[in-house]
Design an enzyme around this catalytic site. Structure first.
Site, PDB file in Angstrom:
ATOM      1  N   THR A  59      44.229   7.181  39.308  1.00  0.00           N
ATOM      2  CA  THR A  59      43.962   8.002  38.131  1.00  0.00           C
ATOM      3  C   THR A  59      44.076   9.469  38.500  1.00  0.00           C
ATOM      4  OG1 THR A  59      42.549   6.395  37.006  1.00  0.00           O
ATOM      5  CG2 THR A  59      42.244   8.687  36.400  1.00  0.00           C
TER       6      THR A  59
ATOM      7  N   PHE B 222      43.103  13.246  37.485  1.00  0.00           N
ATOM      8  CA  PHE B 222      42.135  14.055  36.753  1.00  0.00           C
ATOM      9  C   PHE B 222      42.607  15.507  36.768  1.00  0.00           C
ATOM     10  CE2 PHE B 222      40.032  10.417  38.538  1.00  0.00           C
ATOM     11  CZ  PHE B 222      39.149   9.983  37.554  1.00  0.00           C
TER      12      PHE B 222
END
Length: 269
Positions: A167, A169
């Site tokens: 992921t 960010f």
């Protein structure tokens, strides 16, 4: 330094925010994080923007494109390892329902189907862990830290469907990052009119300057059905002469273009 993040404690976003130096301040939603940075309640904000399995986080893109003038100052890329958390007095075969944020539920779909359980989406992975309490028939998908915080045990590790689960960010601020020599720039643009080859013409300008585009994604413009905006990531800083030249050239060919920020590039892309 105060750092707002999409919380509560025990989420992957908290783990990403912990890479920064400062006091971590949790918020219940991503829009609240952006608003806190906008008003100066915190200095920086951290929110997820993209997952390697499930794709982009639409609310983060929309806030950057439509609602705020905040800039991406940094990106943080985390490997995501999901765990099934249960009550300390429970066993795996007791579980009938699994709670988590919709993204982990999607990322662990095959595991959950094999378990044959119901699923229920929550606002965050940590909120799911907190909900379990003394319910032996409920489980949550969450982090190791969430298990520690809420007194749970890990019934199964690394339950995501794909091993290479990452992921990305973003750290948002009033200003973006100064050039470092290995940067990435994110922009959002829309075409001035829909015509054959319109997007190709715009992208060709980047190719003519030898600018490598690392991501192109379309999203509804929210103005009318069939109208789209395009998010483009490229190598380089918006202060680089090549990127400045391209942006100047395409100004007359697009309805608008907005620089979302230039920041140090993580990873190999």
């Amino acid at each position: 330094m105060k750092i707002g993040y999409f919380g509560p404690a025990g989420t992957f976003t908290e783990e990403a925010a912990s890479h920064l130096e400062g006091e971590l301040v949790p918020y219940d939603t991503i829009p609240e994080v952006f608003e806190a940075v906008h008003t100066g309640e915190v200095d920086l904000g951290v929110a997820p923007i993209e997952n390697s399995i499930e794709g982009s986080v639409g609310v983060t893109l929309d806030l950057l494109a439509h609602q705020y003038l905040l800039k991406i100052k940094q990106e943080i890329i985390l490997p995501i390892n999901h765990n099934l958390l249960i009550n300390k007095d429970a066993e795996l075969e007791d579980v009938e329902v699994v709670y988590s944020h919709y993204q982990p539920l999607s990322q662990c779909r095959m595991f959950l189907e094999k378990m044959g359980v119901r699923t229920q989406a929550t606002r965050s992975t940590a909120a799911a862990a907190e909900m379990i309490g003394d319910n032996r028939r409920a489980a949550a998908i969450g982090t190791r830290r969430a298990a520690e915080l809420y007194g749970l045990k890990i019934a199964a590790e690394d339950i995501q469907d794909h091993a290479n689960n990452m992921t990305r960010f973003v750290v948002v601020d009033q200003e973006d990052h100064v050039p470092t020599g290995k940067d990435k720039t994110s922009v959002v643009l829309c075409l001035s009119k829909d015509k054959p080859g319109g997007l190709y013409e715009i992208l060709g300008e980047f190719a003519s300057e030898g600018i490598n585009l690392t991501k192109i994604e379309s999203r509804p413009s929210k103005e009318k059905l069939g109208s789209y905006i395009f998010f483009v990531d490229m190598e380089g800083h918006h202060r680089d002469i090549k990127i400045m030249n391209v942006i100047n050239r395409i100004q007359s060919k697009v309805g608008y273009i907005k620089i979302l920020g230039s920041y140090p590039q993580e990873g190999d892309d």
